[in-house]
Scaffold this motif. Structure first.
Motif, mmCIF file in Angstrom:
data_model
loop_
_atom_site.group_PDB
_atom_site.id
_atom_site.type_symbol
_atom_site.label_atom_id
_atom_site.label_comp_id
_atom_site.label_asym_id
_atom_site.label_seq_id
_atom_site.Cartn_x
_atom_site.Cartn_y
_atom_site.Cartn_z
ATOM 1 N N ASP A 41 5.880 4.060 10.622
ATOM 2 C CA ASP A 41 4.514 4.145 11.158
ATOM 3 C C ASP A 41 3.922 2.759 11.369
ATOM 4 O OD1 ASP A 41 2.010 5.390 11.868
ATOM 5 O OD2 ASP A 41 1.297 4.790 9.881
ATOM 6 N N TRP A 42 4.073 1.883 10.382
ATOM 7 C CA TRP A 42 3.449 0.566 10.495
ATOM 8 C C TRP A 42 4.205 -0.350 11.459
ATOM 9 C CZ3 TRP A 42 -1.300 -0.421 9.276
ATOM 10 C CH2 TRP A 42 -1.962 0.387 8.334
ATOM 11 N N ILE A 43 5.513 -0.171 11.601
ATOM 12 C CA ILE A 43 6.251 -0.959 12.606
ATOM 13 C C ILE A 43 5.813 -0.537 14.001
ATOM 14 C CG2 ILE A 43 8.525 -1.326 13.625
ATOM 15 C CD1 ILE A 43 9.680 -1.276 10.798
ATOM 16 N N TYR A 44 5.589 0.789 14.197
ATOM 17 C CA TYR A 44 5.098 1.259 15.493
ATOM 18 C C TYR A 44 3.735 0.636 15.801
ATOM 19 C CZ TYR A 44 3.217 4.353 19.090
ATOM 20 O OH TYR A 44 2.649 4.831 20.235
ATOM 21 N N ARG A 45 2.863 0.611 14.776
ATOM 22 C CA ARG A 45 1.539 0.009 14.986
ATOM 23 C C ARG A 45 1.662 -1.486 15.342
ATOM 24 N NH1 ARG A 45 -2.424 2.492 10.257
ATOM 25 N NH2 ARG A 45 -1.675 4.659 10.368
ATOM 26 N N LEU A 95 0.809 -1.218 0.000
ATOM 27 C CA LEU A 95 0.000 0.000 0.000
ATOM 28 C C LEU A 95 0.842 1.268 0.000
ATOM 29 C CD1 LEU A 95 -2.717 -1.066 2.617
ATOM 30 C CD2 LEU A 95 -2.844 -1.197 0.113
ATOM 31 N N GLY A 96 2.137 1.088 0.080
ATOM 32 C CA GLY A 96 3.021 2.247 0.034
ATOM 33 C C GLY A 96 3.087 3.034 1.321
ATOM 34 N N GLY A 97 2.721 2.439 2.433
ATOM 35 C CA GLY A 97 2.764 3.127 3.712
ATOM 36 C C GLY A 97 4.186 3.279 4.220
#
Length: 650
Positions: free
Chosen positions: A292-296, A286-288
């Protein structure tokens, strides 16, 4: 079952010990802890965990909370923590692995008191369950003490000598005095007596023994001396076979995996895979942003930290065990409390379990009208001069002073006669009285005697020189609680079976009176064990007993229940659950409590997962934060603790 058949199996040796199944998670640790210093490290860990909780509520700095909490984890569960990480490394995601993740997550969040309390509660549950390890060995030791070390054997020159029982050859003539234990299995060659063979066969009343009858090692000789020929060596007796059967049954008992072990194998890898997917898939597809996604993903792991799940099991099990103990049911491990809800069959011994285990006068029938004195008073006067168990039961039934009896003569195996106020009276079996006095009941009186005997009762008659005056029936009587207990088991959907060494007529009569579904009579210990194996094929099976002859079946059943008040040490140590005041109504209560405990466990998991699911969704949506993770974890833990404590009111 013949002696030849009994001894066709491999011998059991005196130093035999039961094979132990592989220990459940934590059992070996708890056992080792006891060897290192007993229970005190766990008790000290509990005190330190409470201290950490107190410091937290007082608002003390985190490092002050961490010190007692860390010590509590080391004292209470260092072994569990170590095994958990070993299990993770090996891909074995069991309860120890889940526990290790929970404690690590709590440490990462700075929740020191929670980490300590989770570990201590888990270790307490493990300690309780591990406390039953080694009991089978003690049961074996008690069994072996039943047989005497020495016996009186006849030498070649006809003299009698005390010799070690272990060295006696088959065919040796032996002698046993009144009140002594019989040393070896054999066949009576001379003498008459009654023998209490309840340890072997479970029969409710002593059995008459005369020439040609079989006797068993470990049974107690009654009032007369017996001479018998040894039919088995010391290591091949029926008692030795019981020892061997207990040992093998312990080893063959199915290992039951606990609920949280099964759950952990699914939950732990699922959470880890979900966190990995959250960290990797959105940036790749998704190109995120990776950060940010590792934190989530990290927040997701913290939210999914299974403290509430891990604590749900020990707090619920300890609450259930405590509730059971308050009602006089001692359970030797949480695994048995969890398994009790699944019972499909409960097999019960008769003597001492469904019945009181001692002969009592049940019927006193006057067969002649117009007697000059109550027949029971006359019968008691004669009975109290006899050592026969049936006579003693009749004698105890008369609570007042018995008449003076003169010219007393006893006939072994027949009865007793004597003169009361100058008149001759006879008390004994109907056949003996008929042959001795030439009188016998007829018509309605004979029919009443037949009815009593058809119920499996021991019937004696009182007669004078002219007629049969009265009949007395003696039997082992049913416990007041047995009927209600069996009825409650049926209401719970549990079927019942009677396993007894007593005769078929007596067993059938008791079964009808109590409401038992299936009856198996005339069983030796090995037969009871075989019956448990057969019933076990139909579902989880329990066995209730009080005697040594029940030990193999108690050991082999999924759950063994011992009648603790009057039961033998062997039965107590072999069983998994003890009913402390011999009240069978506690058995259905145990099953109901087991079902309630399982319901609480399921509720705890639903609560914990429900709360976590909400915050997981927020996290994936980008709305979750670390403080939310802490709230989800602590809140869920408090909820499952409160829910588990409801069991204390059961």
């Amino acid at each position: 079952m013949t002696i030849r058949h009994l001894h066709s199996h491999a011998p059991a040796h005196q130093d035999a010990v039961p094979a132990q199944a592989a220990p459940c998670c934590g059992h070996d640790h708890a056992a080792a802890a006891r060897k290192r210093g007993g229970w005190w490290p766990l008790a000290l860990a509990g005190v330190l965990a409470l201290l950490a909780e107190a410091l937290h509520w007082l608002g003390e700095p985190s490092w002050m909370q961490a010190l007692p909490a860390g010590l509590a984890v080391i004292l209470g569960g260092a072994g569990t923590y170590k095994k958990g990480w070993i299990a993770i490394a090996r891909g074995n995601l069991n309860i120890n692995a889940l526990m290790s993740i929970a404690v690590t997550g709590a440490f990462a969040l700075g929740q020191w008191p929670e980490a300590a309390m989770v570990m201590v509660l888990f270790s307490i549950a493990e300690y309780i369950e591990a406390a039953s390890l080694g009991r089978a060995r003690h049961a074996i030791e008690h069994l072996l003490k039943l047989a005497p070390d020495t016996v009186r054997a006849q030498a070649a020159d006809g003299s009698w000598h005390s010799v070690p029982a272990r060295g006696v050859a088959v065919g040796t003539r032996l002698r046993v005095a009144p009140g002594e234990r019989i040393g070896l299995d054999g066949r009576v060659e001379a003498g008459y007596s009654t023998v209490d063979q309840a340890p072997i066969t479970g029969e409710s009343m002593p059995v008459e023994k005369r020439e040609g009858d079989l006797v068993y090692a470990g049974t107690v000789n009654g009032m007369g001396e017996l001479e018998y020929v040894a039919l088995a060596a010391f290591d091949h007796t029926t008692l030795a076979r019981i020892v061997d059967a207990v040992s093998k049954a312990q080893g063959a008992k199915a290992h039951t995996q606990r609920f949280m072990d099964r759950f952990a194998r699914v939950y732990t890898p699922a959470v880890c895979l979900l966190a990995l997917a959250v960290a990797v898939l959105p940036p790749v597809f998704l190109g995120g942003g990776w950060q940010d996604w590792i934190y989530r993903a990290l927040v997701l792991l913290v939210i999914a930290c299974p403290c509430a799940l891990v604590i749900s099991t020990p707090i619920a099990i300890v609450s259930g065990l405590t509730a059971a103990a308050r009602h006089g049911v001692l359970v030797k491990g949480g695994v048995y409390l969890e398994q009790g809800r699944k019972l499909a069959w409960v097999a019960l011994d008769k003597t001492g379990t469904l019945t009181r285990g001692e002969p009592r006068l049940t019927d006193a029938v006057e067969l002649q009208a117009g007697g000059r004195a109550p027949s029971l008073r006359i019968a008691a006067g004669l009975a109290r001069r006899s050592g026969h168990p049936v006579a003693q039961a009749i004698g105890r039934a008369w609570e007042h002073e018995a008449p003076e009896v003169q010219a007393v003569q006893a006939t072994p195996g027949g009865g007793i006669e004597g003169r009361i106020a100058g008149r001759l009276y006879l008390l004994g079996s109907p056949s003996w009285v008929g042959a001795r006095a030439g009188v016998a009941p007829s018509g309605e009186a004979a029919a009443r005697l037949d009815a009593l005997q058809a119920q499996g009762k021991s019937v004696s008659v009182l007669a004078d020189e002219g007629a049969v005056l009265a009949a007395f029936a003696v039997a082992d009587t049913v416990r007041d609680s047995s009927r209600q207990a069996v009825a409650e088991l049926h209401r719970l959907g549990v079927r019942t079976a009677m396993l007894t060494g007593d005769n078929a007529a007596t067993a059938a009569g008791i079964a009808r009176e109590v409401g038992i579904d299936a009856v198996h009579a005339g069983l030796l210990p090995q037969d009871k064990l075989d019956a448990i194996v057969r019933y076990g094929a139909e579902g989880v099976t329990g066995m209730v007993g009080d005697g040594i002859n029940d030990a193999p079946a108690l050991a082999r059943a999924d759950i063994g229940f011992a009648m603790a008040a009057m039961g033998t040490d062997t039965a107590m140590e072999t069983a998994d659950v003890a009913l402390m005041d011999d009240d069978l109504r506690k058995l259905p209560r145990f099953i109901a409590l087991s079902r309630a405990t399982h319901a609480v466990l399921v509720q705890n998991i639903v609560l914990a997962l429900g709360i976590k699911a909400v915050f997981l969704a927020l996290t994936v949506a980008g709305l979750g934060t670390m403080w939310m993770a802490v709230f989800a974890d602590v809140g869920a833990s408090l909820l499952v603790i409160g829910n588990s404590l409801r069991l204390l009111r059961k």
